[in-house]
Design an enzyme around this catalytic site. Structure first.
Site, PDB file in Angstrom:
ATOM      1  N   MET A 234      37.891  48.069  36.701  1.00  0.00           N
ATOM      2  CA  MET A 234      37.779  46.832  35.952  1.00  0.00           C
ATOM      3  C   MET A 234      36.320  46.668  35.512  1.00  0.00           C
ATOM      4  O   MET A 234      35.705  47.595  35.038  1.00  0.00           O
ATOM      5  CB  MET A 234      38.319  45.644  36.747  1.00  0.00           C
ATOM      6  CG  MET A 234      39.845  45.616  36.805  1.00  0.00           C
ATOM      7  SD  MET A 234      40.563  45.420  35.141  1.00  0.00           S
ATOM      8  CE  MET A 234      42.278  45.182  35.526  1.00  0.00           C
ATOM      9  N   SER A 235      35.728  45.493  35.700  1.00  0.00           N
ATOM     10  CA  SER A 235      34.419  45.238  35.098  1.00  0.00           C
ATOM     11  C   SER A 235      33.248  45.863  35.840  1.00  0.00           C
ATOM     12  O   SER A 235      32.103  45.761  35.370  1.00  0.00           O
ATOM     13  CB  SER A 235      34.194  43.734  34.942  1.00  0.00           C
ATOM     14  OG  SER A 235      35.033  43.227  33.921  1.00  0.00           O
ATOM     15  N   VAL A 236      33.488  46.523  36.952  1.00  0.00           N
ATOM     16  CA  VAL A 236      32.441  47.384  37.508  1.00  0.00           C
ATOM     17  C   VAL A 236      32.065  48.451  36.476  1.00  0.00           C
ATOM     18  O   VAL A 236      30.931  48.935  36.440  1.00  0.00           O
ATOM     19  CB  VAL A 236      32.898  48.010  38.833  1.00  0.00           C
ATOM     20  CG1 VAL A 236      31.947  49.101  39.301  1.00  0.00           C
ATOM     21  CG2 VAL A 236      33.006  46.928  39.916  1.00  0.00           C
TER      22      VAL A 236
END
Length: 397
Positions: free
Chosen positions: A106-108
């Site tokens: 995801m947004s990592v």
């Protein structure tokens, strides 16, 4: 909750339903097109020095405390690891997850994209003060015209974009439909780049912080324009091969073959620990290779002249008082030595430059943003960091 099996795998329209998340996050390349981010060269060895951290008590808001084991169980953890210096003190997997499993970040993913930008900036291929329309001709005349690369890195453009995950009409859910992560709507953009070109400006660029996934998608596009190669190839050459990754990662793509830069990288637990160590160590990997300039890495932690003020004026100050956001990394409190890479459904890398501790947690929580999971995981890694400093020899001894 009934777990997904190989015999009952979800469709592209079902994969984000809570009962499917654990399976989906570990099989994204079976659901969507993808491109390999290759690991090249010898892997950085992670010396194993096991410590029993599961019984450690973690103070939480409200005067309560839970053990590390309880927090892991309550937050649907798929895998977690802790690196102290070059020592791997904890590595644990749950369910079908294993050391070679590549889990959706995801947004990592945003923090990884930032470091590819940083590498290109270090070589002179990108100037962060330049207006984005001068780097990407396809964005001339759009809402992004006039925004600088730095505005995008710090999520301070003036583009209108709602990140409300539970609102089906929000721009972040329109983005899902454009990249194929949700069923399309007739007449709406059907590719990532068409979606980015459709966004409108609602305020001046360079203002307060507002978290928006679209900014990272523009940065990924920028990397391809500046580097002259597909992002997956650039990430392999400039990032993954240099951190001493043990396994290939991969990048989920849309129907046009454009990467889902803001959320679509999938990687193993151990390689994320190697990435965190590189950021912690000033851009130098565990193999001794430089990934980003020391000045770029230091700037992540120091922030810009008005980074704190921009965050305070934004929409996350109430949840993260004293926080900051710089170059796609979070600082949820006033501690400027502890950077976080954060993704919905419980993805996290904790990077503490002072203690030398790197923590990684991959999860599949039912809610995109769980009011318990995020703060509990942050507190867990903070408590572990303090504990290791108090009870361990100095890293490298």
């Amino acid at each position: 909750m009934t777990e997904t099996t190989e015999q009952h795998r979800p469709t592209a329209a079902q994969w984000q339903e809570p009962e499917h998340l654990r399976w989906s996050f570990q099989h994204m390349d079976e659901l969507f097109p993808s491109a390999t981010i290759g690991a090249a060269g010898p892997a950085a060895e992670l010396a194993r020095h096991p410590r029993d951290l599961r019984t450690l008590e973690v103070p939480l808001p409200g005067g309560v405390s839970l053990s590390v084991a309880e927090i892991l169980a309550e937050t649907r953890t798929d895998a977690w690891a802790v690196l102290h210096g070059d020592r791997l003190v904890t590595e644990e997997y749950f369910g079908e997850m294993g050391a070679g499993t590549r889990h959706l970040l995801m947004s990592v993913s945003k923090s990884l994209v930032s470091c590819v930008v940083g590498s290109l900036a270090g070589s002179g291929a990108i100037d962060v003060a330049t207006g984005i329309e001068h780097c990407i001709p396809g964005l001339r005349g759009t809402g992004y015209e006039g925004a600088t690369v730095r505005d995008l890195l710090d999520m301070r453009s003036g583009v209108r974009f709602s990140e409300e995950y539970l609102d089906p009409a929000s721009e972040v859910r329109q983005l899902d439909r454009a990249i194929g992560w949700a069923p399309p709507i007739q007449g709406a953009p059907e590719t990532l780049k068409d979606f980015l070109r459709s966004l409108q400006r609602e305020r001046e660029h360079g203002g307060s912080f507002a978290y928006r996934s679209c900014e990272t998608d523009v940065l990924g596009w920028l990397c391809e324009e500046a580097g002259g190669k597909p992002f997956a190839d650039l990430a392999s050459e400039l990032l993954w091969s240099r951190i001493g990754a043990e396994n290939d990662a991969y990048l989920v793509q849309d129907a046009d073959g454009t990467g889902v830069f803001d959320a679509g990288i999938c990687a193993t637990l151990g390689d994320l620990a190697r990435f965190g160590a590189m950021v912690r160590d000033g851009g130098l990997s565990l193999t001794g290779q430089r990934v980003v300039d020391r000045a770029w890495a230091d700037d992540i932690f120091a922030g810009g002249a008005d980074s704190r003020e921009a965050f305070a004026a934004g929409d996350h100050e109430e949840d993260m008082p004293g926080g900051m956001y710089r170059s796609q990394f979070w600082f949820p409190s006033g501690d400027r030595d502890a950077a976080f890479c954060l993704g919905i459904h419980g993805q996290m890398i904790y990077i503490n430059r002072a203690s030398g501790v790197v923590g990684v947690k991959l999860s599949s929580t039912a809610l995109p943003v769980d009011p318990f999971e995020g703060p509990a995981a942050e507190a867990m890694f903070g408590a572990i960091s303090d504990h290791l400093v108090a009870t361990s020899p100095a890293p490298g001894d």
